[in-house]
Each structure stands twice: as structure tokens, then as C-alpha cells.
Scaffold this active site. Structure first.
Site, PDB file in Angstrom:
ATOM      1  N   TYR A 148       5.210  34.144  51.920  1.00 16.90           N
ATOM      2  CA  TYR A 148       6.533  34.213  51.692  1.00 16.90           C
ATOM      3  C   TYR A 148       7.235  33.248  51.488  1.00 16.90           C
ATOM      4  CZ  TYR A 148       5.717  38.392  54.411  1.00 16.90           C
ATOM      5  OH  TYR A 148       5.756  40.106  54.121  1.00 16.90           O
TER       6      TYR A 148
HETATM    7  C1  LIG Z   1       0.516  38.723  54.867  1.00 19.37           C
HETATM    8  C2  LIG Z   1      -0.944  39.204  54.152  1.00 19.37           C
HETATM    9  C3  LIG Z   1      -0.537  40.315  53.831  1.00 19.37           C
HETATM   10  C4  LIG Z   1      -1.755  38.435  52.799  1.00 19.37           C
HETATM   11  O1  LIG Z   1      -2.703  39.021  52.462  1.00 19.37           O
HETATM   12  P1  LIG Z   1      -3.476  37.719  51.945  1.00 19.37           P
HETATM   13  O2  LIG Z   1      -4.460  38.174  50.981  1.00 19.37           O
HETATM   14  O3  LIG Z   1      -4.306  37.287  53.480  1.00 19.37           O
HETATM   15  O4  LIG Z   1      -2.683  36.462  50.743  1.00 19.37           O
HETATM   16  P2  LIG Z   1      -3.338  35.659  49.883  1.00 19.37           P
HETATM   17  O5  LIG Z   1      -5.275  35.240  50.053  1.00 19.37           O
HETATM   18  O6  LIG Z   1      -2.623  36.063  48.711  1.00 19.37           O
HETATM   19  O7  LIG Z   1      -2.539  34.504  50.261  1.00 19.37           O
HETATM   20  C5  LIG Z   1      -1.742  34.112  50.202  1.00 19.37           C
HETATM   21  C6  LIG Z   1      -0.671  32.696  50.547  1.00 19.37           C
HETATM   22  O8  LIG Z   1      -1.341  32.905  52.057  1.00 19.37           O
HETATM   23  C7  LIG Z   1      -1.625  31.552  52.561  1.00 19.37           C
HETATM   24  N1  LIG Z   1      -2.462  31.721  53.245  1.00 19.37           N
HETATM   25  C8  LIG Z   1      -3.784  31.844  52.577  1.00 19.37           C
HETATM   26  N2  LIG Z   1      -5.310  32.117  53.279  1.00 19.37           N
HETATM   27  C9  LIG Z   1      -4.704  31.430  54.290  1.00 19.37           C
HETATM   28  C10 LIG Z   1      -5.130  30.263  55.505  1.00 19.37           C
HETATM   29  N3  LIG Z   1      -6.640  30.824  56.468  1.00 19.37           N
HETATM   30  N4  LIG Z   1      -4.690  30.006  56.962  1.00 19.37           N
HETATM   31  C11 LIG Z   1      -2.999  29.865  56.702  1.00 19.37           C
HETATM   32  N5  LIG Z   1      -2.542  30.343  55.459  1.00 19.37           N
HETATM   33  C12 LIG Z   1      -3.118  31.486  54.182  1.00 19.37           C
HETATM   34  C13 LIG Z   1      -1.351  31.066  51.533  1.00 19.37           C
HETATM   35  O9  LIG Z   1      -0.283  30.363  51.129  1.00 19.37           O
HETATM   36  C14 LIG Z   1      -1.573  31.654  50.542  1.00 19.37           C
HETATM   37  O10 LIG Z   1      -1.065  30.958  49.039  1.00 19.37           O
HETATM   38  P3  LIG Z   1      -2.146  30.496  48.126  1.00 19.37           P
HETATM   39  O11 LIG Z   1      -1.798  31.863  47.142  1.00 19.37           O
HETATM   40  O12 LIG Z   1      -1.653  30.011  47.313  1.00 19.37           O
HETATM   41  O13 LIG Z   1      -3.508  29.942  48.505  1.00 19.37           O
HETATM   42  C15 LIG Z   1      -2.250  39.267  55.247  1.00 19.37           C
HETATM   43  O14 LIG Z   1      -2.686  38.131  55.525  1.00 19.37           O
HETATM   44  C16 LIG Z   1      -1.689  40.401  55.974  1.00 19.37           C
HETATM   45  O15 LIG Z   1      -1.779  41.696  56.067  1.00 19.37           O
HETATM   46  N6  LIG Z   1      -1.340  39.721  56.896  1.00 19.37           N
HETATM   47  C17 LIG Z   1      -1.525  40.452  58.444  1.00 19.37           C
HETATM   48  C18 LIG Z   1      -0.699  41.867  58.930  1.00 19.37           C
HETATM   49  C19 LIG Z   1       1.432  40.929  58.156  1.00 19.37           C
HETATM   50  O16 LIG Z   1       1.523  39.967  58.771  1.00 19.37           O
HETATM   51  N7  LIG Z   1       2.100  41.088  57.502  1.00 19.37           N
HETATM   52  C20 LIG Z   1       3.389  40.479  56.854  1.00 19.37           C
HETATM   53  C21 LIG Z   1       3.911  41.023  58.270  1.00 19.37           C
HETATM   54  S1  LIG Z   1       5.254  41.207  57.683  1.00 19.37           S
END
Ligand SMILES: CC(C)(COP(=O)(O)OP(=O)(O)OC[C@H]1O[C@@H](n2cnc3c(N)ncnc32)[C@H](O)[C@@H]1OP(=O)(O)O)[C@@H](O)C(=O)NCCC(=O)NCCS
Length: 186
Positions: free
Chosen positions: A152
Site C-alpha cells: 500500500y
Molecule cells: C497483501 C497481499 C494481498 C499482497 O499480495 P502479494 O501477491 O503477496 O504481493 P506482491 O507479490 O504483489 O508484492 C507487493 C509488494 O509487497 C511487498 N513484498 C513482497 N514480498 C515481500 C516480502 N517477502 N516481505 C515484505 N514485503 C514484501 C513489496 O513491497 C512488493 O512490492 P514489489 O512488487 O515492488 O516487490 C498478500 O500478501 C496477502 O494476501 N497478505 C495477507 C492478507 C492481507 O494482509 N491482506 C490485506 C489485508 S488489508
């Protein structure tokens, strides 16, 4: 053996009816992503189904083959909605006016844990917010150095309210907002 991680993922817009049809799959991903027990996640299905009938509802899905691996949705935020009223009553009047007048609530965004960290979440949110759904987008996410918060922040979300406690959840949440200018504002 063929790895499912090599299967291509498509991010697509969903109609409200598409989410209602796949509600069990979506709630399974919601529970796994948030770390909620299965029955807690499945109990959310009724609320999500109600959300699909709200004004300006829109949803996105990440699909691999026939499997749902992620989804997100939101709708116009308005007085009388539980989340809107919780946040509205916790912020000063000027914050309400600034953020909550022409506002899209990004209600859910989840990627199945085995598929996280591969760009799917970023693709889901950018697809969901294009075209611009409202002048402002608000969401809440658990406090902590999470992948969600990094995502975000990197998109431009800023703090609206920190450490907020919603009824029924012991964890503090951050409420974040994004302003999306129109081309005319540029
Ligand atoms: C939040 C969520 C939707 C993101 O989806 P994702 O597919 O994992 O995210 P992405 O691979 O697109 O990564 C997005 C960003 O997350 C961060 N990120 C990715 N991997 C990471 C890691 N291992 N550690 C920390 N940050 C990380 C980076 O900023 C990344 O940006 P980038 O594209 O510049 O690398 C997912 O992780 C999720 O479902 N999390 C648990 C539920 C949750 O918290 N949902 C949101 C509730 S409001």
C-alpha cells in the site's frame, strides 16, 4: 512433477455475480491469508455477499487454470455501512470531510499464501483501482511490518488513522488513504 507456481496467473475484473458464485473459494483464501480458522472465514461469506450489492461494487480475481488464487473488492463508502461508521466516528471532522466524502472502500485484498510475493497482489489492486473508482480510496490493514503495508505504501497510500481497534478484533489496524487525482486535476 509440474509445479503449480509455473502455471500462468491471470488477473481479471469480476462482476458481483462472479464473486457470489465463487464465495467459498474466496472465503477459503481470505481465511488462509489472514490466518483465521476456517469456520471464522466461512462465517464471513454472508457479509461479503451483502457487500456485492452495494453501490459501485467492483471486484478482481487472480486465476490460475480453474483455481482462484487471489481476489479483491470494494464499493462506495457511505454512512450506514459498518466499517465507514467505525472509521468516521474515530477521526476528526476535517479528516471525515477530506477522506470520506467521495470515497471507495477497498474492503478485501487477499492472495493465497503459496502464491504471495509474486506480484499478484500488486496486479490485483492496480486493476481494481483502474479506472479511478472515486476521489479517495480507504482501507484498513493490521498494524505491523507486513507485505500488505509495504504494498500500500509503494502505491502511495498514507496514514489516515493508526492503531485503531475495531470491535471483535484484538489487533490494532492502520487506516490508510489514497487520493486519486483526475486528469483535469493535473
Ligand atoms: C497483501 C497481499 C494481498 C499482497 O499480495 P502479494 O501477491 O503477496 O504481493 P506482491 O507479490 O504483489 O508484492 C507487493 C509488494 O509487497 C511487498 N513484498 C513482497 N514480498 C515481500 C516480502 N517477502 N516481505 C515484505 N514485503 C514484501 C513489496 O513491497 C512488493 O512490492 P514489489 O512488487 O515492488 O516487490 C498478500 O500478501 C496477502 O494476501 N497478505 C495477507 C492478507 C492481507 O494482509 N491482506 C490485506 C489485508 S488489508
Amino acid at each position: 512433477m509440474r509445479s503449480r507456481r509455473r502455471t500462468a496467473v491471470q488477473v481479471v475484473h469480476w462482476q458481483a455475480a462472479d464473486l457470489r458464485k465463487r464465495i467459498d473459494d474466496a472465503m477459503t483464501i481470505y481465511g488462509a491469508a489472514m490466518g483465521y480458522p476456517r469456520q471464522v472465514a466461512m462465517a464471513r461469506a454472508g457479509t461479503t455477499t451483502q457487500h456485492t450489492r452495494l453501490p459501485d461494487f467492483r471486484a478482481v480475481a487472480a486465476i490460475s487454470g480453474r483455481a482462484l488464487v487471489g481476489f479483491g473488492y470494494g464499493y462506495r463508502s457511505a454512512t450506514g455501512q459498518w466499517w465507514h461508521d467505525q472509521v468516521a466516528s474515530a477521526v476528526p471532522a476535517e479528516t471525515r470531510t477530506r477522506w470520506m466524502t467521495d470515497c471507495f472502500e477497498l474492503s478485501e485484498l487477499h492472495v493465497e499464501p503459496g502464491w504471495q510475493g509474486r506480484g499478484i497482489g500488486r496486479s490485483l489492486i492496480t486493476t481494481l483501482l483502474d479506472p479511478r473508482p472515486a476521489a479517495h480510496v480507504l482501507l484498513s490493514t493490521p498494524e505491523g511490518p507486513t507485505r500488505a503495508l509495504s504494498l500500500y505504501r509503494s502505491i502511495g497510500f498514507v496514514d489516515v488513522l493508526r492503531g485503531h481497534l475495531f470491535p471483535g478484533d484484538a489487533r490494532p489496524f492502520a487506516v490508510l488513504g489514497l487520493s486519486i487525482p483526475t486528469a483535469a486535476d493535473a
